[in-house]
Design an enzyme around this catalytic site. Structure first.
Site, short mmCIF file in Angstrom:
data_model
loop_
_atom_site.label_atom_id
_atom_site.label_comp_id
_atom_site.label_asym_id
_atom_site.label_seq_id
_atom_site.Cartn_x
_atom_site.Cartn_y
_atom_site.Cartn_z
N ASP A 200 24.75 -17.91 138.02
CA ASP A 200 25.48 -16.96 137.18
C ASP A 200 24.57 -15.81 136.75
OD1 ASP A 200 27.97 -16.50 135.54
OD2 ASP A 200 26.53 -16.66 133.90
N GLU A 255 25.64 -14.61 141.85
CA GLU A 255 26.59 -13.65 141.29
C GLU A 255 25.81 -12.42 140.86
OE1 GLU A 255 29.78 -13.22 137.62
OE2 GLU A 255 27.79 -14.05 137.27
#
Length: 506
Positions: A200, A255
């Site tokens: 993330d 990401e």
């Protein structure tokens, strides 16, 4: 080729997938009981959104313990059983790892804010007040929108940085102790058999230590401009070495939410950083338009092919409205399935897109997400009963028409979008041209996207009609898959129906 290049990965948002305990929230046991659906569909791997202990201010992306499962989802034993049974079905398991920030309830941060002299203080980003006792710079958090990315801690007289909620303080990855602790987190899960991680906000790990003010258009989206490129890439090279040291070809998927930047390719390094990187603009910026997608495909190839990097493709996830909602019809969603699963690269499916689900309409009194993303996180309907396969009313409202758009009903209908996905996955696995071959854009009339996939002597032609009109398109071959199910196993007749996509065996 590596398994993650030829795989189809299925994202599970655990809260909304399947509930086995009767509290209205999905859990690990619910996922385990539905593994046969995923095996029948034909996916190769699942990515689980965060399952760690958390106060759930950001629904798991605020981690209070990286090495335990939140009781809402089950136990470590439940997780181990899920991994074992997934592996028995040939399905790999990826975890969502959140390294940019913790929860403010994490023991690390509790110790950090207890005193300026705490050994944990330097694990987070602290600064003295700026002019007028205000925040140290002009950065704004991603949400709530328009709020400072800094919160003042009155007890110690300093501000701490948080790119997201105040309850999500940013770690300082320039601190070797932070790096060592997070490396231990990865080892903990890799030792339990995890096949890799979706990382993330990976671009936020390395920050310019000067923390300068930014132009207003960048300060308002801080995660697009705060990364100090070189320190981020050094961090990733170490993580890559750690993961590559494990057997079984583990994978790191990053990401990088840099919608205004063109530096995505740098995160592959020289084959020594991320294995895969989400091409997120395809999910949030590319309209359902032939010329837009032609440009997107060409752009990805131009950036990645020269460095031998493998692309990913995603249309929906837990952060953006579902593509069925964005594109406006079931016909477009069917055509989009053909597009997604025939492009060169690794496709990521989001739970429920194989059912043609739309976003739920969530009334204000039921809204819970700080980023207003509740609609795309609605629960999965498993059958046509009033409870739709859930033992208790779920935590969010159902998506539209769950009595129609559910697994049981769609599986019973060979012409459904669910069966279209299954046939596409089977064809993709069987075809070297589709899962490993080259991709060449072809000339086509306005409103149509056409491309050729080829491996050796095997060729497939993909035609996608983005319009609501019948259009003549020159091509030759036998129709293997039609998004609307018409004309399959016959020679292509030279005309695309409205909103139709075809896979031709050339």
């Amino acid at each position: 080729m590596r398994w993650w290049q030829t795989a189809v990965v299925y994202q599970i948002y655990p809260r909304s997938f399947a509930d086995a305990t009767g509290d209205g929230v999905g859990d690990l046991e619910g996922i385990r009981r539905r593994l046969d659906h995923l095996a029948w569909l034909g996916v190769d791997a699942v990515w689980l959104s965060p399952i760690f202990r958390s106060p759930m201010k950001d629904f798991g992306y605020d981690v209070a313990d990286y090495c335990d499962v939140d009781p809402l989802f089950g136990t470590l034993a439940d997780f181990d059983r899920l991994v074992a049974e997934a592996h028995a079905r040939g399905i790999r398991v990826l975890l969502d790892w959140v390294p940019n920030h913790t929860s403010d309830q994490h023991p690390w941060f509790r110790a950090a804010r207890a005193s300026r002299e705490s050994p944990r203080r330097a694990w987070y980003v602290w600064r003295d007040p700026g002019p007028g006792r205000g925040p140290p710079n002009n950065w704004l958090a991603a949400f709530p929108r328009g709020t400072p990315a800094w919160t003042f801690d009155a007890a110690t007289g300093q501000y701490y940085l948080h790119l997201f909620l105040p309850e999500q303080p940013d770690l300082d990855w320039s601190n070797p102790d932070v790096r060592r602790a997070m490396h231990d987190v990865l080892r903990f899960w890799l030792d339990r058999g995890v096949d890799g991680f979706r990382v993330d906000v990976v671009h936020g790990l390395g920050k310019d230590p000067r923390l300068p003010d930014l132009a207003p258009e960048l300060a308002a989206v801080p995660q697009s401009a705060l990364n100090d490129e070189e320190s981020t890439h050094e961090i990733l090279r170490v993580l890559r070495r750690l993961v590559d040291a494990y057997p079984g070809d583990r994978v790191l998927v990053g990401e990088v939410w840099l919608l205004m930047a063109r530096t995505h390719a740098r995160y592959f390094g020289r084959g020594d950083e991320l294995h895969l990187l989400f091409e997120l603009p395809a999910a949030v910026l590319t309209a359902w338009d032939a010329s837009a997608w032609r440009e997107r495909i060409a752009d990805v190839a131009a950036r990645l092919d020269p460095i031998d990097a493998w692309p990913t493709w995603v249309l929906s996830n837990h952060d953006v409205p579902r593509h069925r909602t964005r594109f406006g019809s079931e016909a477009a969603a069917r055509a989009a399935a053909v597009l997604l699963l025939t492009l060169r690269g690794t496709p990521f499916l989001y739970q429920g897109e194989e059912l043609g689900l739309e976003d739920a309409v969530v009334p204000p009194e039921r809204a819970v997400d700080p980023g207003a993303r509740d609609g795309c996180r609605a629960p999965i309907p498993w059958d046509a009963s009033p409870a739709h396969g859930w033992p208790a009313p779920p935590w969010l409202p159902w998506p539209p028409e769950p009595e129609r758009w559910n697994v049981e009903r769609l599986r019973a209908d060979p012409g459904s979008i669910l069966h279209l996905y299954r046939r596409l996955l089977a064809l993709r696995r069987a075809s070297a041209a589709l899962h490993a071959g080259s991709c060449r854009l072809l000339e086509a009339p306005a409103g149509v996207l056409a491309y050729e996939r080829a491996a050796g002597t095997e060729r497939r032609i993909v035609l996608v009609n983005f319009t609501g009109e019948r259009l003549p398109v020159a091509a030759h071959g036998r129709v293997e898959i039609a998004s609307d199910g018409t004309g399959e196993d016959r020679p292509y007749a030279g005309v695309l129906a409205p909103a139709q996509a075809l896979v031709l065996r050339a």
